[in-house]
Design a protein around this motif. Structure first.
Motif, PDB file in Angstrom:
ATOM      1  N   GLY A  16       0.791  -1.225   0.000  1.00  0.00           N
ATOM      2  CA  GLY A  16       0.000   0.000   0.000  1.00  0.00           C
ATOM      3  C   GLY A  16       0.819   1.269   0.000  1.00  0.00           C
ATOM      4  O   GLY A  16       0.349   2.332   0.408  1.00  0.00           O
ATOM      5  N   ILE A  17       2.071   1.194  -0.463  1.00  0.00           N
ATOM      6  CA  ILE A  17       2.947   2.359  -0.495  1.00  0.00           C
ATOM      7  C   ILE A  17       2.653   3.164  -1.762  1.00  0.00           C
ATOM      8  O   ILE A  17       2.719   2.626  -2.871  1.00  0.00           O
ATOM      9  CB  ILE A  17       4.434   1.935  -0.473  1.00  0.00           C
ATOM     10  CG1 ILE A  17       4.732   1.120   0.789  1.00  0.00           C
ATOM     11  CG2 ILE A  17       5.344   3.149  -0.549  1.00  0.00           C
ATOM     12  CD1 ILE A  17       6.125   0.531   0.833  1.00  0.00           C
ATOM     13  N   PRO A  18       2.281   4.442  -1.638  1.00  0.00           N
ATOM     14  CA  PRO A  18       1.935   5.256  -2.816  1.00  0.00           C
ATOM     15  C   PRO A  18       3.145   5.502  -3.724  1.00  0.00           C
ATOM     16  O   PRO A  18       4.293   5.470  -3.280  1.00  0.00           O
ATOM     17  CB  PRO A  18       1.420   6.558  -2.208  1.00  0.00           C
ATOM     18  CG  PRO A  18       2.040   6.620  -0.856  1.00  0.00           C
ATOM     19  CD  PRO A  18       2.165   5.209  -0.377  1.00  0.00           C
ATOM     20  N   GLN A  19       2.846   5.766  -4.987  1.00  0.00           N
ATOM     21  CA  GLN A  19       3.912   5.979  -5.976  1.00  0.00           C
ATOM     22  C   GLN A  19       4.828   7.131  -5.584  1.00  0.00           C
ATOM     23  O   GLN A  19       6.031   7.092  -5.854  1.00  0.00           O
ATOM     24  CB  GLN A  19       3.306   6.265  -7.353  1.00  0.00           C
ATOM     25  CG  GLN A  19       2.712   5.054  -8.031  1.00  0.00           C
ATOM     26  CD  GLN A  19       2.266   5.373  -9.446  1.00  0.00           C
ATOM     27  OE1 GLN A  19       2.454   6.488  -9.924  1.00  0.00           O
ATOM     28  NE2 GLN A  19       1.695   4.391 -10.113  1.00  0.00           N
ATOM     29  N   SER A  20       4.293   8.149  -4.939  1.00  0.00           N
ATOM     30  CA  SER A  20       5.111   9.315  -4.588  1.00  0.00           C
ATOM     31  C   SER A  20       6.268   8.958  -3.665  1.00  0.00           C
ATOM     32  O   SER A  20       7.248   9.701  -3.575  1.00  0.00           O
ATOM     33  CB  SER A  20       4.230  10.371  -3.911  1.00  0.00           C
ATOM     34  OG  SER A  20       3.618   9.835  -2.750  1.00  0.00           O
ATOM     35  N   LYS A  21       6.160   7.795  -3.005  1.00  0.00           N
ATOM     36  CA  LYS A  21       7.217   7.394  -2.088  1.00  0.00           C
ATOM     37  C   LYS A  21       8.376   6.678  -2.790  1.00  0.00           C
ATOM     38  O   LYS A  21       9.507   6.692  -2.322  1.00  0.00           O
ATOM     39  CB  LYS A  21       6.638   6.480  -0.991  1.00  0.00           C
ATOM     40  CG  LYS A  21       5.615   7.150  -0.092  1.00  0.00           C
ATOM     41  CD  LYS A  21       6.248   8.271   0.711  1.00  0.00           C
ATOM     42  CE  LYS A  21       5.227   8.918   1.640  1.00  0.00           C
ATOM     43  NZ  LYS A  21       5.823  10.036   2.398  1.00  0.00           N
ATOM     44  N   TYR A  22       8.091   6.002  -3.930  1.00  0.00           N
ATOM     45  CA  TYR A  22       9.169   5.248  -4.584  1.00  0.00           C
ATOM     46  C   TYR A  22       9.531   5.788  -5.975  1.00  0.00           C
ATOM     47  O   TYR A  22      10.378   5.239  -6.664  1.00  0.00           O
ATOM     48  CB  TYR A  22       8.844   3.755  -4.657  1.00  0.00           C
ATOM     49  CG  TYR A  22       7.585   3.391  -5.407  1.00  0.00           C
ATOM     50  CD1 TYR A  22       7.559   3.335  -6.800  1.00  0.00           C
ATOM     51  CD2 TYR A  22       6.415   3.069  -4.727  1.00  0.00           C
ATOM     52  CE1 TYR A  22       6.416   2.995  -7.481  1.00  0.00           C
ATOM     53  CE2 TYR A  22       5.258   2.714  -5.396  1.00  0.00           C
ATOM     54  CZ  TYR A  22       5.265   2.681  -6.768  1.00  0.00           C
ATOM     55  OH  TYR A  22       4.130   2.332  -7.452  1.00  0.00           O
ATOM     56  N   LEU A  23       8.860   6.864  -6.401  1.00  0.00           N
ATOM     57  CA  LEU A  23       9.224   7.504  -7.668  1.00  0.00           C
ATOM     58  C   LEU A  23       9.833   8.883  -7.395  1.00  0.00           C
ATOM     59  O   LEU A  23       9.243   9.687  -6.685  1.00  0.00           O
ATOM     60  CB  LEU A  23       7.998   7.661  -8.569  1.00  0.00           C
ATOM     61  CG  LEU A  23       7.459   6.392  -9.255  1.00  0.00           C
ATOM     62  CD1 LEU A  23       6.276   6.754 -10.126  1.00  0.00           C
ATOM     63  CD2 LEU A  23       8.519   5.698 -10.076  1.00  0.00           C
ATOM     64  N   LYS A  24      11.003   9.123  -7.956  1.00  0.00           N
ATOM     65  CA  LYS A  24      11.644  10.429  -7.837  1.00  0.00           C
ATOM     66  C   LYS A  24      12.008  10.932  -9.226  1.00  0.00           C
ATOM     67  O   LYS A  24      12.778  10.287  -9.936  1.00  0.00           O
ATOM     68  CB  LYS A  24      12.896  10.334  -6.967  1.00  0.00           C
ATOM     69  CG  LYS A  24      12.599  10.114  -5.486  1.00  0.00           C
ATOM     70  CD  LYS A  24      13.845  10.255  -4.640  1.00  0.00           C
ATOM     71  CE  LYS A  24      13.501  10.140  -3.152  1.00  0.00           C
ATOM     72  NZ  LYS A  24      14.709  10.266  -2.302  1.00  0.00           N
ATOM     73  N   ASN A  25      11.370  12.053  -9.598  1.00  0.00           N
ATOM     74  CA  ASN A  25      11.597  12.614 -10.938  1.00  0.00           C
ATOM     75  C   ASN A  25      11.265  11.600 -12.041  1.00  0.00           C
ATOM     76  O   ASN A  25      11.901  11.573 -13.086  1.00  0.00           O
ATOM     77  CB  ASN A  25      13.038  13.093 -11.097  1.00  0.00           C
ATOM     78  CG  ASN A  25      13.386  14.207 -10.129  1.00  0.00           C
ATOM     79  OD1 ASN A  25      12.548  15.075  -9.869  1.00  0.00           O
ATOM     80  ND2 ASN A  25      14.591  14.177  -9.584  1.00  0.00           N
ATOM     81  N   GLY A  26      10.285  10.724 -11.774  1.00  0.00           N
ATOM     82  CA  GLY A  26       9.859   9.742 -12.768  1.00  0.00           C
ATOM     83  C   GLY A  26      10.651   8.450 -12.762  1.00  0.00           C
ATOM     84  O   GLY A  26      10.327   7.521 -13.493  1.00  0.00           O
ATOM     85  N   PHE A  27      11.682   8.352 -11.899  1.00  0.00           N
ATOM     86  CA  PHE A  27      12.497   7.136 -11.844  1.00  0.00           C
ATOM     87  C   PHE A  27      12.244   6.388 -10.535  1.00  0.00           C
ATOM     88  O   PHE A  27      11.956   6.991  -9.498  1.00  0.00           O
ATOM     89  CB  PHE A  27      13.990   7.488 -11.947  1.00  0.00           C
ATOM     90  CG  PHE A  27      14.372   8.072 -13.281  1.00  0.00           C
ATOM     91  CD1 PHE A  27      14.620   7.247 -14.373  1.00  0.00           C
ATOM     92  CD2 PHE A  27      14.457   9.457 -13.451  1.00  0.00           C
ATOM     93  CE1 PHE A  27      14.948   7.791 -15.604  1.00  0.00           C
ATOM     94  CE2 PHE A  27      14.791   9.994 -14.681  1.00  0.00           C
ATOM     95  CZ  PHE A  27      15.040   9.170 -15.771  1.00  0.00           C
ATOM     96  N   VAL A  28      12.353   5.068 -10.599  1.00  0.00           N
ATOM     97  CA  VAL A  28      12.108   4.236  -9.424  1.00  0.00           C
ATOM     98  C   VAL A  28      13.303   4.308  -8.476  1.00  0.00           C
ATOM     99  O   VAL A  28      14.447   4.115  -8.875  1.00  0.00           O
ATOM    100  CB  VAL A  28      11.869   2.760  -9.835  1.00  0.00           C
ATOM    101  CG1 VAL A  28      11.661   1.899  -8.596  1.00  0.00           C
ATOM    102  CG2 VAL A  28      10.666   2.672 -10.762  1.00  0.00           C
ATOM    103  N   ASP A  29      12.984   4.598  -7.210  1.00  0.00           N
ATOM    104  CA  ASP A  29      14.016   4.616  -6.175  1.00  0.00           C
ATOM    105  C   ASP A  29      13.868   3.346  -5.342  1.00  0.00           C
ATOM    106  O   ASP A  29      12.900   3.184  -4.605  1.00  0.00           O
ATOM    107  CB  ASP A  29      13.829   5.849  -5.284  1.00  0.00           C
ATOM    108  CG  ASP A  29      14.852   5.911  -4.159  1.00  0.00           C
ATOM    109  OD1 ASP A  29      15.803   5.116  -4.201  1.00  0.00           O
ATOM    110  OD2 ASP A  29      14.679   6.752  -3.258  1.00  0.00           O
TER     111      ASP A  29
END
Length: 331
Positions: A16-29
């Motif tokens: 349930g982790i939102p995309q804003s937490k694992y996407l930075k500038n469109g890239f996966v962190d």
């Protein structure tokens, strides 16, 4: 690398982790600390957070107002036509604004314990209204246009003290299941009420009823009928035909004739005969003070009856209690 990122995204979505937490500038962190920070949040806390969000969203559509400092509705209200509920209680407001017709999504109109002296004809424009509570105000009549609220399910007019009749147009309210017209000045049950074919609860206590209509069994869905504190001297035999009636409350002091079948019902009917308390003489020059005293007494008695009926319902689940009750109670 792509496979690693894809698996990481799937794992985030599972948790349930939102995309804003694992996407930075469109890239996966793929920083593992993301999992750590979410893993430390207890499930109960997450549920509470979700409930808080849901409540915040719901409250956006609810208007609440209370307190005697209010003598009229705030001017800004007319701009909030998306509201679904009004809850206005214990104010000095006397008038409902005509612009209420703009609130087409309104479902609940809770306006008890104010100083409202009439309902505007525009109330008939509220086609989606399901609950109307204008109890303990200063109403003396109800507009025929209320009959246009075809989806109304609950109508509470109790405690206004001065309503004597209801317009025939309210016969159109076929979805109504609950009507409370107690603590007014009805001399008979209005014809429009007898035509509310889905009615399940009817409270006409504390009025001036001298008799019940002989065709009261037209209300074949009625389950609860409260008649205490009236001037009834007999009960019609038609009550026996109301097979779904499960609770009948009367004041027994003036009754001289009660059908035996009502007292000995085999359908599970609870027939309760209350004993009226003597009417207290109020020495007071101000009529308004007398009315307020009556209102306060009615509110207390209604709270008592509500608690008493709830207690009866709880007894239904206990086999040791009988389903037929006949006794006197000092109010």
């Amino acid at each position: 690398r792509i496979k690693q990122e894809w698996n990481f995204i799937l794992e985030c979505q599972k948790k349930g982790i939102p995309q804003s937490k694992y996407l930075k500038n469109g890239f996966v962190d793929t920083n593992e600390k993301i999992f750590d920070s979410y893993g430390k949040t207890p499930p109960a806390q997450k549920r509470h957070a979700l409930l808080d969000e849901a409540n915040k969203e719901k409250n956006k559509f609810i208007f609440q107002l209370s307190g005697e400092q209010w003598t009229e509705f705030p001017e800004s209200l007319k701009e909030q036509t998306y509201l679904k509920e009004w809850h206005v209680n214990n104010t000095l407001i006397q008038t409902i604004p005509g612009y209420i017709a703009l609130f087409q999504d309104l479902r609940v109109l809770e306006l008890s314990k104010n100083q409202i002296n009439h309902l505007p004809v525009e109330i008939g424009c509220l086609k989606n209204l399901k609950v109307l509570n204008v109890s303990f105000n200063n109403l003396s009549s109800v507009p025929p246009e209320l009959g246009d609220c075809e989806n109304l399910e609950k109508l509470d007019l109790s405690g206004n003290m001065e309503i004597t009749e209801l317009p025939f147009e309210l016969s159109n309210l076929k979805q109504v299941t609950f009507v409370d017209m107690s603590a007014n000045k009805f001399h008979s049950i209005p014809i429009c009420v007898l035509r509310m074919s889905n009615l399940q609860w009817l409270d006409v206590s504390s009025n001036n009823l001298k008799e019940l209509p002989e065709d009261i069994d037209r209300l074949d869905q009625l389950q609860t009928l409260l008649l205490q504190k009236n001037r009834l001297t007999y009960l019609p035999r038609a009550l026996v035909n109301m097979t779904k009636l499960s609770l009948l409350v009367v004041s027994g002091d003036d009754l001289t004739e009660i059908p035996t079948d009502v007292c000995e019902s085999t359908t599970g009917l609870k027939f309760i005969s209350l004993k009226d308390s003597p009417v207290e003489t109020i020495v007071c020059e101000d009529t308004e003070e007398i009315i307020e005293s009556q209102r306060e007494r009615e509110q207390i008695e209604k709270q008592f009856m509500k608690a008493y009926i709830e207690d009866l319902k709880e007894r239904d689940s206990v086999p040791s209690y009988t389903t037929k009750v006949l006794f006197s109670l000092q109010l």
